[in-house]
Each structure stands twice: as C-alpha cells, then as structure tokens.
Design a protein around this motif. Structure first.
Motif, PDB file in Angstrom:
ATOM      1  N   GLY A  37      60.660  32.153  51.309  1.00 41.31           N
ATOM      2  CA  GLY A  37      61.393  32.185  50.046  1.00 41.31           C
ATOM      3  C   GLY A  37      62.000  30.859  49.620  1.00 41.31           C
ATOM      4  N   PHE A  38      61.665  29.763  50.305  1.00 44.36           N
ATOM      5  CA  PHE A  38      62.183  28.459  49.902  1.00 44.36           C
ATOM      6  C   PHE A  38      61.401  27.917  48.712  1.00 44.36           C
ATOM      7  N   GLN A  39      62.099  27.189  47.857  1.00 42.74           N
ATOM      8  CA  GLN A  39      61.458  26.523  46.728  1.00 42.74           C
ATOM      9  C   GLN A  39      61.010  25.141  47.194  1.00 42.74           C
ATOM     10  N   LEU A  40      59.745  25.034  47.553  1.00 46.63           N
ATOM     11  CA  LEU A  40      59.246  23.772  48.087  1.00 46.63           C
ATOM     12  C   LEU A  40      59.166  22.725  46.980  1.00 46.63           C
ATOM     13  N   ILE A  41      59.634  21.538  47.295  1.00 50.86           N
ATOM     14  CA  ILE A  41      59.705  20.465  46.300  1.00 50.86           C
ATOM     15  C   ILE A  41      58.327  19.900  46.019  1.00 50.86           C
ATOM     16  N   ASP A  42      58.012  19.739  44.756  1.00 46.95           N
ATOM     17  CA  ASP A  42      56.814  19.002  44.342  1.00 46.95           C
ATOM     18  C   ASP A  42      57.240  17.539  44.245  1.00 46.95           C
ATOM     19  N   PHE A  43      56.991  16.777  45.305  1.00 48.06           N
ATOM     20  CA  PHE A  43      57.496  15.414  45.359  1.00 48.06           C
ATOM     21  C   PHE A  43      56.831  14.494  44.340  1.00 48.06           C
ATOM     22  N   ALA A  44      55.564  14.761  44.022  1.00 47.80           N
ATOM     23  CA  ALA A  44      54.904  13.961  42.996  1.00 47.80           C
ATOM     24  C   ALA A  44      55.596  14.151  41.651  1.00 47.80           C
ATOM     25  N   HIS A  47      59.051  12.410  41.479  1.00 45.51           N
ATOM     26  CA  HIS A  47      58.998  10.965  41.245  1.00 45.51           C
ATOM     27  C   HIS A  47      58.187  10.592  39.999  1.00 45.51           C
ATOM     28  N   GLY A  48      57.558  11.584  39.380  1.00 44.69           N
ATOM     29  CA  GLY A  48      56.712  11.275  38.230  1.00 44.69           C
ATOM     30  C   GLY A  48      55.474  10.498  38.621  1.00 44.69           C
ATOM     31  N   ALA A  49      54.929  10.785  39.811  1.00 45.05           N
ATOM     32  CA  ALA A  49      53.778  10.042  40.318  1.00 45.05           C
ATOM     33  C   ALA A  49      52.467  10.647  39.838  1.00 45.05           C
ATOM     34  N   SER A  50      51.518   9.800  39.495  1.00 43.06           N
ATOM     35  CA  SER A  50      50.192  10.264  39.089  1.00 43.06           C
ATOM     36  C   SER A  50      49.194  10.188  40.240  1.00 43.06           C
ATOM     37  N   VAL A  51      49.569   9.517  41.346  1.00 48.64           N
ATOM     38  CA  VAL A  51      48.685   9.388  42.506  1.00 48.64           C
ATOM     39  C   VAL A  51      49.452   9.797  43.760  1.00 48.64           C
ATOM     40  N   ILE A  52      48.896  10.747  44.504  1.00 52.66           N
ATOM     41  CA  ILE A  52      49.471  11.103  45.794  1.00 52.66           C
ATOM     42  C   ILE A  52      48.448  10.782  46.874  1.00 52.66           C
ATOM     43  N   LEU A  53      48.953  10.562  48.076  1.00 55.21           N
ATOM     44  CA  LEU A  53      48.105  10.183  49.206  1.00 55.21           C
ATOM     45  C   LEU A  53      48.130  11.292  50.247  1.00 55.21           C
ATOM     46  N   GLU A  54      46.959  11.604  50.788  1.00 53.41           N
ATOM     47  CA  GLU A  54      46.841  12.614  51.829  1.00 53.41           C
ATOM     48  C   GLU A  54      45.902  12.108  52.914  1.00 53.41           C
ATOM     49  N   GLY A  55      45.989  12.717  54.085  1.00 57.58           N
ATOM     50  CA  GLY A  55      45.049  12.439  55.156  1.00 57.58           C
ATOM     51  C   GLY A  55      44.071  13.593  55.295  1.00 57.58           C
ATOM     52  N   SER A  56      42.937  13.342  55.925  1.00 55.46           N
ATOM     53  CA  SER A  56      41.923  14.393  56.060  1.00 55.46           C
ATOM     54  C   SER A  56      42.423  15.548  56.916  1.00 55.46           C
ATOM     55  N   LYS A  92      44.348  13.286  34.904  1.00 54.88           N
ATOM     56  CA  LYS A  92      45.586  12.518  34.806  1.00 54.88           C
ATOM     57  C   LYS A  92      46.261  12.317  36.155  1.00 54.88           C
ATOM     58  N   ARG A  93      46.010  13.192  37.110  1.00 55.70           N
ATOM     59  CA  ARG A  93      46.633  13.085  38.424  1.00 55.70           C
ATOM     60  C   ARG A  93      45.547  13.027  39.489  1.00 55.70           C
ATOM     61  N   VAL A 166      52.889   8.388  46.088  1.00 51.48           N
ATOM     62  CA  VAL A 166      53.657   9.294  46.932  1.00 51.48           C
ATOM     63  C   VAL A 166      52.729   9.877  47.986  1.00 51.48           C
ATOM     64  N   SER A 167      53.045   9.633  49.253  1.00 54.28           N
ATOM     65  CA  SER A 167      52.241  10.169  50.350  1.00 54.28           C
ATOM     66  C   SER A 167      52.848  11.476  50.831  1.00 54.28           C
ATOM     67  N   THR A 168      52.087  12.555  50.699  1.00 54.63           N
ATOM     68  CA  THR A 168      52.499  13.855  51.230  1.00 54.63           C
ATOM     69  C   THR A 168      51.663  14.185  52.464  1.00 54.63           C
ATOM     70  N   ALA A 169      51.181  13.150  53.130  1.00 61.20           N
ATOM     71  CA  ALA A 169      50.286  13.296  54.273  1.00 61.20           C
ATOM     72  C   ALA A 169      51.030  13.767  55.510  1.00 61.20           C
ATOM     73  N   GLY A 170      50.273  13.956  56.585  1.00 63.69           N
ATOM     74  CA  GLY A 170      50.850  14.369  57.851  1.00 63.69           C
ATOM     75  C   GLY A 170      51.368  13.198  58.666  1.00 63.69           C
ATOM     76  N   GLY A 171      51.820  13.505  59.889  1.00 63.30           N
ATOM     77  CA  GLY A 171      52.489  12.510  60.706  1.00 63.30           C
ATOM     78  C   GLY A 171      51.631  11.337  61.119  1.00 63.30           C
TER      79      GLY A 171
END
Length: 239
Positions: A37-44, A47-56, A92-93, A166-171
């Motif tokens: 029930g938590f409201q997870l933050i959309d970090f992009a 911050h108003g980011a158009s590019v996010i970074l993730e790992g495989s 756009k994103r 904005v990197s929403t990747a793992g550790g």
C-alpha cells in the motif's frame, strides 16, 4: 553541457531493493512489499527527467545468457550507434539499459511515451545488435569490452539534449557509477519494512568490495516523511 546524475531507489529499512537475483517485479517473495500500500515515488517525474538509466539485471536474472539474432551483413556494420529517426522523434522519455552482454529480449520495447534504448560495447554480440535492429530498439555503442559509463552518459546527454539522467538501476550499476565518480545525488525512498535476508540485493554493491576504498560520504539535502509512512531522503554526492 554539464551532466547531472541522480541514483534513485526504493528500499526496505535494511537497505534491500529486491529479494533475490530475480527481478523484483517477477519475484513472489518481493510481492508483499509491492502490495503493502505504499505510494512508490516516480523519481523521473520527481526530477522532471526525460532519460532514466537501468541495468539488465532489472529485467533478467543475473545468470541469464545472451541472445543472438540473424546477421544480414558484416559484424562491423552493426557496431555503430543505431538511432532510427522515426523512433527517436516519436518518444519523449527514454529508458537506457546497460546490457553489454546482450541478455534482454525486448518483446515490448516501449510503454506509453517511454521507449527503451540499449547501451552496448564493441564486444557485444553482433547477433544481439541485429536482434535490436530487427525490433527497432535504438542503441549506443560506448566502450570496448564493457560499457564505458562515462562515455555512455555523455552520449545519452548529447543524443537527447539533456543535462540530467536519473538512474533507477540496481546495486551493481549504482556501485559502478559511484566508483567511477559519476553520481551527483543519491535519492532513497525508505519503506518501514525489514526483509532480513543478507543475500538480497542492496542499493549499492561493489563500490569497494575489498575495503580498499574509504566509505563514500554524502551530504543530506532533504528529508521528508510521507503520508504512507515512508521517508524520502536526498543526498548530495561527490568528494
């Protein structure tokens, strides 16, 4: 143009961002946290980011093998940046995914106004690059044996005319970014839950695996208690 990089993660109180090497959204053991029930933050969006970074590893298990497509030309033809104009202009994103081993089979490379872009190296299988082209998944080539993160981030900034990623990747990727000195800010949404499994992935891994490097010190920018009981912490990075 100066590029700013923010790592942003939602974690349990004991610093875990998943339950195992299986991506959290595929892991039944992580599901109670997603359904709490938590409201997870959309970090992009934050911050108003158009590019996010993730790992495989956010999409496939750590032991997943590579994928090969069918080559229709010489290998060198595929080792150049692939940026089809009709795809680049339409979205756009962007979600840029570091995948030098060519492991993610993109069956659905876009959702809404967000499209995937792969970050690969010159050692990435030409068959995988052919696979990406067949599905019109753009990619940038950065680095020789593995993705050169500094070069990859600069190419992303130039390609999409942005000074923020904005990197929403793992550790693992977070640790590599920190180790390379590429992080400007660390954002964390802390959920008041404890996973209690020491094998579970954490926010930063591999920054100093042999303790040869001193702990990385951050400066608190903001702390915010949210209505759902979680806490947002923002830290400035950089030595």
């Amino acid at each position: 143009m100066s590029l700013r990089v923010v790592t942003a993660n939602t974690m349990t109180l004991d610093g875990r961002i998943a339950a195992s090497s299986v991506p959290s959204w595929q892991d039944e053991r992580w599901r109670p946290i997603l359904e709490a029930g938590f409201q997870l933050i959309d970090f992009a969006e934050l911050h108003g980011a158009s590019v996010i970074l993730e790992g495989s590893n956010s999409f496939v298990a750590k032991d997943a093998g590579g994928i090969d497509g069918v080559l229709s030309g010489t290998e060198n033809e595929f080792r150049e940046d692939y940026l089809p104009r009709h795809v680049i202009r339409r979205f756009k994103r962007w979600m840029a995914v570091v995948d030098s081993r060519g492991r993610v089979a993109w069956e659905h490379p876009h959702q809404g106004d967000t499209h995937v872009l792969a970050l690969v190296s010159r050692k990435t299988s030409a068959g995988y690059l052919a696979f990406l082209r067949e599905r019109e998944v753009p990619y940038l080539v950065a680095g020789e044996s593995r993705v050169d993160l500094d070069l990859a981030l600069r190419k992303l900034g130039e390609t999409f005319d942005t000074d923020l990623i904005v990197s929403t990747a793992g550790g693992t990727l977070n640790g590599a970014l920190l180790r390379a000195g590429l992080v400007n800010e660390v954002d964390l949404q802390i959920l008041p839950m404890i996973l209690g499994n020491k094998e579970a992935p954490s926010v930063f891994e591999g920054y100093s695996p042999d303790f040869a490097t001193a702990p990385y010190r951050l400066t608190l920018l903001e702390q915010q208690t949210r209505p759902d009981g979680s806490i947002l912490l923002r830290f400035a990075a950089g030595k």
